[in-house]
Design a protein around this motif. Structure first.
Motif, PDB file in Angstrom:
ATOM      1  N   VAL A  34       0.861  -1.194   0.000  1.00  0.00           N
ATOM      2  CA  VAL A  34       0.000   0.000   0.000  1.00  0.00           C
ATOM      3  C   VAL A  34       0.893   1.238   0.000  1.00  0.00           C
ATOM      4  N   LEU A  35       0.596   2.175  -0.885  1.00  0.00           N
ATOM      5  CA  LEU A  35       1.325   3.443  -0.929  1.00  0.00           C
ATOM      6  C   LEU A  35       0.449   4.530  -0.311  1.00  0.00           C
ATOM      7  N   VAL A  36       0.977   5.213   0.701  1.00  0.00           N
ATOM      8  CA  VAL A  36       0.280   6.354   1.304  1.00  0.00           C
ATOM      9  C   VAL A  36       1.015   7.607   0.854  1.00  0.00           C
ATOM     10  N   SER A  47      -1.932   3.131   9.970  1.00  0.00           N
ATOM     11  CA  SER A  47      -3.245   2.456   9.919  1.00  0.00           C
ATOM     12  C   SER A  47      -3.309   1.520   8.710  1.00  0.00           C
ATOM     13  N   ALA A  48      -2.643   1.895   7.600  1.00  0.00           N
ATOM     14  CA  ALA A  48      -2.604   0.997   6.432  1.00  0.00           C
ATOM     15  C   ALA A  48      -1.860  -0.292   6.780  1.00  0.00           C
ATOM     16  N   ALA A  49      -0.841  -0.162   7.634  1.00  0.00           N
ATOM     17  CA  ALA A  49      -0.029  -1.324   8.009  1.00  0.00           C
ATOM     18  C   ALA A  49      -0.838  -2.350   8.798  1.00  0.00           C
ATOM     19  N   LYS A  56       3.760  -4.708   2.667  1.00  0.00           N
ATOM     20  CA  LYS A  56       4.458  -3.559   3.264  1.00  0.00           C
ATOM     21  C   LYS A  56       3.751  -2.274   2.846  1.00  0.00           C
ATOM     22  N   VAL A  57       4.039  -1.206   3.609  1.00  0.00           N
ATOM     23  CA  VAL A  57       3.436   0.098   3.322  1.00  0.00           C
ATOM     24  C   VAL A  57       4.558   1.054   2.920  1.00  0.00           C
ATOM     25  N   SER A 165       9.792   4.498   4.052  1.00  0.00           N
ATOM     26  CA  SER A 165       9.668   5.802   3.375  1.00  0.00           C
ATOM     27  C   SER A 165      10.223   5.724   1.963  1.00  0.00           C
ATOM     28  N   VAL A 166       9.527   6.342   1.016  1.00  0.00           N
ATOM     29  CA  VAL A 166      10.017   6.444  -0.361  1.00  0.00           C
ATOM     30  C   VAL A 166       9.949   7.917  -0.755  1.00  0.00           C
ATOM     31  N   ALA A 167      10.636   8.268  -1.841  1.00  0.00           N
ATOM     32  CA  ALA A 167      10.689   9.672  -2.247  1.00  0.00           C
ATOM     33  C   ALA A 167       9.306  10.161  -2.687  1.00  0.00           C
TER      34      ALA A 167
END
Ligand SMILES: Cc1cc2nc3c(=O)[nH]c(=O)nc-3n(C[C@H](O)[C@H](O)[C@H](O)COP(=O)(O)OP(=O)(O)OC[C@H]3O[C@@H](n4cnc5c(N)ncnc54)[C@H](O)[C@@H]3O)c2cc1C
Length: 309
Positions: A34-36, A47-49, A56-57, A165-167
């Protein structure tokens, strides 16, 4: 095969529509991330996790993402797409905005508003205002899909996926200027368990509010409206239910003075129990109603309120 779900959230928690999209994604693959996207959205990522079945989120943050700019979402998602075979998001106002942009960037055809996953490349979606269902098979290497949340059960809580965390990209040529939010203490139309909806019969904005608000208060309901009521200025735009409004499927939908045109039915006919109050016994709304009351709303609604105590 891996699937990325772009979450629908309010900054602190993911909406139910995200859980439902995860269910659709699990129909394609068991590897669902899931990407937030947002700004200050760590709580939403947490909460997605907790959604069961999520591997993975990914949390991407930037100023543009904080304002939900489609250009920023696309610029964030496109580089991530290399790791995924399908990208799913709820067919919400935001999802409908950024999904076609992501699809265009990846040079694939977007598949909109699916109601069933037949296999990893085949999906069912409504057409002609919900009067027919189309089965589409996509030969694109990557699928970009919006999901009609009311067609899927929500994935349960109980997961404990890691958050990474991603960019987060910004929108290169678009700037956020301002937004006007409607504030309401009532449940959100898309997530409400009970909706009371008014039509053209109400005749004026004053009458609409005088009749619908006490009924909504009594039932703890959200208020909806037909397009005729919205176009006439009786109710705000974001109340509209139907083909060009919101698609809802509450436990209880009470239609007051609504004829039941196909474009309205397209937005509410999957409600669990439909109650219609209309003085015309031939009104098409009675064809989908579980309980129909042929009556003038001016007497029926006060009687209903009195009966509710
Ligand atoms: C491309 C397109 C998209 C559209 N999208 C939407 C959409 O998203 N949502 C939507 O709702 N519509 C949509 N429409 C419009 C739709 O076709 C209908 O015009 C609209 O739904 C009618 O609204 P209504 O039922 O309130 O009004 P009407 O059709 O005028 O019905 C009013 C009803 O109230 C009843 N009535 C009158 N007085 C009383 C009374 N005193 N007590 C009880 N009953 C009474 C009448 O018998 C009648 O059945 C769309 C149309 C098009 C062409």
């Amino acid at each position: 095969m891996a699937v990325l779900v772009i979450a629908d959230h309010d900054g602190s928690t993911v909406r139910d529509t995200t859980n439902k999209t995860v269910t659709a994604a699990l129909g394609l693959s068991s590897d669902v991330d899931v990407l937030v996207v947002g700004q200050g959205a760590q709580a939403a990522a947490d909460s997605a996790a907790r959604i069961a079945g999520v591997r993975k989120v990914l949390l991407a943050e930037s100023a543009g993402l904080g304002h939900g700019l489609a250009e920023a979402v696309e610029a964030t998602v496109a580089p991530l797409a290399a790791d995924y075979d399908a990208i799913l998001t709820p067919a919400s106002t935001d999802g409908k905005n950024f999904a076609p942009r992501i699809a265009a960037k990846l040079d694939v055809a977007p598949i909109s508003d699916i109601v069933e996953v037949v296999s990893a490349d085949t999906f069912v979606r409504p057409i002609y205002a919900g009067n027919a269902l189309e089965t589409v098979q996509s030969s694109d290497a990557k699928k970009v899909i919006t999901v009609r949340p009311t067609a899927f059960n929500a994935a349960a809580e109980g997961g404990s996926a890691p958050v990474e965390s991603v960019a987060g990209a910004d929108a290169p040529r678009t700037a956020f200027v301002s937004e006007e939010m409607v504030k309401s203490d009532r449940p959100e139309l898309g997530a409400a368990k009970i909706i009371v909806s008014g039509g053209r019969a109400l005749g004026s904005a004053e009458e609409f509010h005088a009749v619908m608000e006490p009924l909504a208060d009594k039932l703890g309901a959200a208020i909806g409206a037909s397009r005729a009521a919205v176009d006439a200025g009786y109710a705000p735009n974001d109340y509209q239910v139907g083909q060009t409004g919101k698609v809802v499927a509450p436990q209880l939908y009470v239609a007051v003075g609504i004829s039941g045109a196909i474009q309205h039915l397209a937005g509410m006919k999957d409600s669990k129990t439909i109650v219609a109050i209309n003085k015309d016994p031939d009104a098409p709304i009675f064809q989908v109603a579980d309980y129909g009351l042929v009556a003038d709303y001016k007497t029926a609604v006060p009687e209903l309120l009195a009966a509710l105590g």
